[in-house]
Design an enzyme around this catalytic site. Structure first.
Site, mmCIF file in Angstrom:
data_model
loop_
_atom_site.group_PDB
_atom_site.id
_atom_site.type_symbol
_atom_site.label_atom_id
_atom_site.label_comp_id
_atom_site.label_asym_id
_atom_site.label_seq_id
_atom_site.Cartn_x
_atom_site.Cartn_y
_atom_site.Cartn_z
ATOM 1 C CE LYS A 1 3.817 -4.642 -5.019
ATOM 2 N NZ LYS A 1 4.141 -3.213 -4.719
ATOM 3 N N GLY B 1 -0.126 -4.563 5.118
ATOM 4 C CA GLY B 1 -0.472 -3.299 4.479
ATOM 5 C C GLY B 1 -1.790 -2.788 5.007
ATOM 6 C CB SER B 2 -4.031 -0.212 3.726
ATOM 7 O OG SER B 2 -4.327 -0.734 2.445
ATOM 8 C CB THR B 3 -7.843 -2.267 6.906
ATOM 9 O OG1 THR B 3 -7.061 -2.389 8.112
ATOM 10 C CG2 THR B 3 -9.135 -3.037 7.087
ATOM 11 N N GLY C 1 -5.986 -5.327 2.181
ATOM 12 C CA GLY C 1 -6.092 -6.645 2.820
ATOM 13 C C GLY C 1 -7.461 -7.270 2.587
ATOM 14 C CD GLU D 1 0.269 -9.496 11.333
ATOM 15 O OE1 GLU D 1 0.128 -8.482 12.046
ATOM 16 O OE2 GLU D 1 0.088 -10.644 11.753
ATOM 17 C CB CYS E 1 0.832 -1.460 11.672
ATOM 18 S SG CYS E 1 2.111 -2.564 12.269
ATOM 19 C CD GLU F 1 -3.120 2.530 10.023
ATOM 20 O OE1 GLU F 1 -3.563 2.138 8.922
ATOM 21 O OE2 GLU F 1 -2.330 1.864 10.714
HETATM 22 P P1 NDP Z 1 -1.060 -0.703 0.997
HETATM 23 O O1 NDP Z 1 -2.126 -1.676 1.355
HETATM 24 O O2 NDP Z 1 -1.413 0.390 0.109
HETATM 25 O O3 NDP Z 1 0.186 -1.431 0.344
HETATM 26 C C1 NDP Z 1 0.801 -2.567 0.897
HETATM 27 C C2 NDP Z 1 1.376 -3.393 -0.234
HETATM 28 O O4 NDP Z 1 0.306 -3.873 -1.040
HETATM 29 C C3 NDP Z 1 2.284 -2.600 -1.180
HETATM 30 O O5 NDP Z 1 3.301 -3.437 -1.679
HETATM 31 C C4 NDP Z 1 1.320 -2.204 -2.274
HETATM 32 O O6 NDP Z 1 1.951 -1.847 -3.475
HETATM 33 C C5 NDP Z 1 0.500 -3.469 -2.390
HETATM 34 N N1 NDP Z 1 -0.800 -3.293 -3.032
HETATM 35 C C6 NDP Z 1 -1.524 -2.168 -3.184
HETATM 36 N N2 NDP Z 1 -2.678 -2.436 -3.854
HETATM 37 C C7 NDP Z 1 -2.677 -3.766 -4.116
HETATM 38 C C8 NDP Z 1 -3.586 -4.658 -4.761
HETATM 39 N N3 NDP Z 1 -4.732 -4.233 -5.279
HETATM 40 N N4 NDP Z 1 -3.274 -5.968 -4.829
HETATM 41 C C9 NDP Z 1 -2.129 -6.431 -4.300
HETATM 42 N N5 NDP Z 1 -1.214 -5.631 -3.696
HETATM 43 C C10 NDP Z 1 -1.482 -4.319 -3.591
HETATM 44 O O7 NDP Z 1 -0.472 -0.183 2.374
HETATM 45 P P2 NDP Z 1 0.707 0.881 2.564
HETATM 46 O O8 NDP Z 1 1.860 0.594 1.702
HETATM 47 O O9 NDP Z 1 0.083 2.208 2.491
HETATM 48 O O10 NDP Z 1 1.181 0.532 4.030
HETATM 49 C C11 NDP Z 1 0.677 1.160 5.126
HETATM 50 C C12 NDP Z 1 -0.356 0.273 5.794
HETATM 51 O O11 NDP Z 1 0.257 -0.934 6.226
HETATM 52 C C13 NDP Z 1 -0.907 0.927 7.008
HETATM 53 O O12 NDP Z 1 -2.309 0.860 6.975
HETATM 54 C C14 NDP Z 1 -0.384 0.070 8.157
HETATM 55 O O13 NDP Z 1 -1.191 0.011 9.271
HETATM 56 C C15 NDP Z 1 -0.169 -1.248 7.546
HETATM 57 N N6 NDP Z 1 0.892 -1.944 8.243
HETATM 58 C C16 NDP Z 1 0.552 -3.017 9.010
HETATM 59 C C17 NDP Z 1 1.511 -3.671 9.746
HETATM 60 C C18 NDP Z 1 1.155 -4.870 10.562
HETATM 61 O O14 NDP Z 1 2.048 -5.651 10.897
HETATM 62 N N7 NDP Z 1 -0.095 -5.068 10.914
HETATM 63 C C19 NDP Z 1 2.909 -3.238 9.748
HETATM 64 C C20 NDP Z 1 3.152 -2.113 8.878
HETATM 65 C C21 NDP Z 1 2.164 -1.506 8.168
HETATM 66 P P3 NDP Z 1 2.313 -0.283 -3.719
HETATM 67 O O15 NDP Z 1 3.359 0.054 -2.742
HETATM 68 O O16 NDP Z 1 2.757 -0.224 -5.109
HETATM 69 O O17 NDP Z 1 1.030 0.470 -3.488
#
Ligand code: NDP
Length: 495
Positions: free
Chosen positions: A178, A231-233, A236, A253, A287, A386
């Site tokens: 996804k 994605g975001s904490t 996660g 991550e 990130c 962040e």
């Molecule tokens: P999000 O957590 O909002 O989204 C990440 C993914 O999760 C997207 O595909 C999103 O869909 C999906 N998502 C959102 N809500 C849900 C849910 N309830 N259940 C399952 N999936 C969901 O993060 P961002 O897209 O805003 O990404 C930025 C974040 O990612 C930053 O905090 C950054 O630090 C982190 N990041 C970490 C990295 C690492 O390797 N540690 C590398 C790159 C980024 P949708 O797009 O539709 O919201």
């Protein structure tokens, strides 16, 4: 007038229309133009994709394929990505606004990930365990988990998907991805290349859509064996709680607020470039951004001058233009979030040394100037939270002990930079920093060979390197009684 292109899901090797019949636009953040429409996935589409992945997992064409042949497929996929690199780099740059030259760089390195895990595919092995009974043969095997759910963000869609896909496939799993709602196109194209490489239909499936719908449905699906999430904490944490309650694993991550530390004995010119690379490359949307800069009091003014000078001359503009150094933020809310944080910093007492303004760069898009904040301290929200944008907070320090305390005083622990010419200090400080990746006299270096993981709220589980294989396999212990002796006492535990 040309019609907007529509992307369906990619399920079981086919382009499949969403069960809702709905699509949503993907916007070019540099121009606000609509690039394409992506399918709005929901629970029904996810279920269809998981069933296709499960069928592929159980199909002898995949299940019984030799490890060596799995490696060949991954190698072929790496080749295909290389052959399509320019198209993929352009697509990704238009979709998330990152510089074309950054995406070209990422794409140039991407096949290496597939080659690396192709090489590992036939080297995954268990061990033979000596138990206390010589008549017993005990050995372990590593098995694939089943269907892996991969949920990825928008900032480096192909690279971050690859970190999950390559190891998951190398050990025989199948995958449902996804991607972020903001960047569906390249991940869909990648799934086509997977099929072209010779993987069976259903080995890799993509359901596009929103996190709260498609993402949540994938994380909740009962036939998923694991979720691998970047994605975001906050998201996660939800996924971790959910997967734990179903006793399945997750690799997470997450976010960061990484310190970049410049000691008095550093080459300050190089350190300044390291600070610029850490926070202004990719418009700070990484990130691992070095968003908290600590400079020793004796070099603070010089570092500030060098970083500010470079920040002022950064060329903002069209990410597809080779000369551009800073593209837009990936979408409007992200730009507003960055602007909101800088305003918050001002109200907390921070001084904006350069930048501090949104701009459309004459293109209509969601740009934000490279920004340097001073007169900040570790208690301010701009230093603790962040921002995910081109905003550096620069602070002076006096002693090594003090900077270690400040650097570690954060909920995150993803990465840290250290600039020093003192070898002993470099290792001493690396040892004390609470972060999964430490860069000494460099920043933002990455390789498929080098494992990484977040400490504290930056994540759980390892990506890259050989260690990540454990994240995508389970261990089985097999006991073989080689003796023909009668069982002496059925009521006693055997060893
Ligand atoms: P999000 O957590 O909002 O989204 C990440 C993914 O999760 C997207 O595909 C999103 O869909 C999906 N998502 C959102 N809500 C849900 C849910 N309830 N259940 C399952 N999936 C969901 O993060 P961002 O897209 O805003 O990404 C930025 C974040 O990612 C930053 O905090 C950054 O630090 C982190 N990041 C970490 C990295 C690492 O390797 N540690 C590398 C790159 C980024 P949708 O797009 O539709 O919201």
């Amino acid at each position: 007038m040309s019609e907007t292109k529509r992307h369906h899901h990619f399920i079981g090797g086919e382009h499949v229309a969403p069960s809702s019949g709905e699509y949503f636009p993907s916007i070019n953040p540099a121009t606000r133009g609509v690039l394409y429409e992506a399918a709005r996935g929901g629970a029904e589409d996810i279920d269809r994709a998981v069933r296709a992945a499960r069928a592929a997992f159980e199909d002898p064409a995949w299940r019984d394929l030799s490890q060596t042949k799995r490696g060949h497929l991954l190698r072929r996929l790496g080749d295909l990505i290389g052959e399509n690199a320019e198209e993929l780099a352009r697509m990704e740059s238009s979709d998330n606004g990152k510089l074309l030259r950054e995406m070209r760089g990422q794409l140039a390195g991407l096949p290496e990930y597939y080659y690396y895990y192709a090489g590992l595919a036939d080297k995954i092995q268990g061990s033979t365990i000596p138990t206390s009974d010589r008549r017993v043969l005990n050995y372990t095997t590593r098995e694939p988990l089943g269907v892996v759910g991969a949920i990825t963000p928008w900032n480096s869609p192909l690279t971050l998907t690859t970190s999950k896909l390559a190891p998951a496939l190398s050990v025989g799993n199948t995958v449902v991805i996804k991607p972020s709602e903001y960047t569906s196109a390249t991940v869909l194209r990648l799934a086509e290349l997977v099929l072209e490489a010779g993987f069976p239909p259903g080995a890799v499936n993509v359901v596009t859509g929103f996190g709260a719908e498609a993402g949540q449905a994938l994380a909740d699906h009962r036939d998923i064996a694991k979720i691998s999430f970047t994605g975001s904490t906050a998201t996660g944490a939800r996924i971790a709680a959910n997967t734990a309650s179903r006793f399945i694993g997750s690799t997470l991550e997450l976010g960061g607020k990484s310190p970049n530390i410049v000691f008095e004995d550093a080459n300050v010119a190089n350190a300044a470039m390291g600070v610029v690379a850490g926070i202004f490359a990719a418009a700070g949307q990484t990130c691992i951004a070095g968003s908290r800069v600590f400079a020793h009091r004796s070099v603070y003014d010089e570092l500030l001058e060098r970083v500010t000078e470079r920040a002022r001359t950064i060329k903002i503009g069209d990410p597809l233009d080779e000369a551009t150094e800073l593209g837009p933020l990936a979408f409007e809310d992200q730009r507003d979030k960055v602007a909101g944080y800088v305003d918050l910093g001002r109200s907390e007492g921070a001084k904006v040394l350069t930048g501090g303004n949104a701009t459309d760069a004459g293109l209509g898009g969601f740009f934000y100037e490279p920004t340097v904040l001073v007169d900040v301290d570790n208690d301010m929200r701009v230093v603790r939270e962040e921002i995910f944008g081109p905003v550096a907070a620069i602070m002076p320090f006096e002693t090594e002990e003090e900077v270690l305390r400040l650097a570690n005083d954060t909920e995150y622990g993803l990465a840290a930079g250290v600039w020093t010419s003192n070898l002993s200090r470099a290792h001493r400080v690396a040892d004390r920093l609470e972060a999964g990746t430490i860069w000494i006299n460099t920043y933002r270096a990455m390789s498929p060979m080098s494992p990484r993981q977040g400490f504290k709220n930056s994540g759980v589980g390892i990506e890259h390197g050989t260690e990540t294989i454990k994240e995508y396999t389970r261990l089985k212990s097999v006991w073989v009684n080689t003796s023909e002796d009668p069982v002496a006492d059925p009521f006693v535990l055997r060893s």
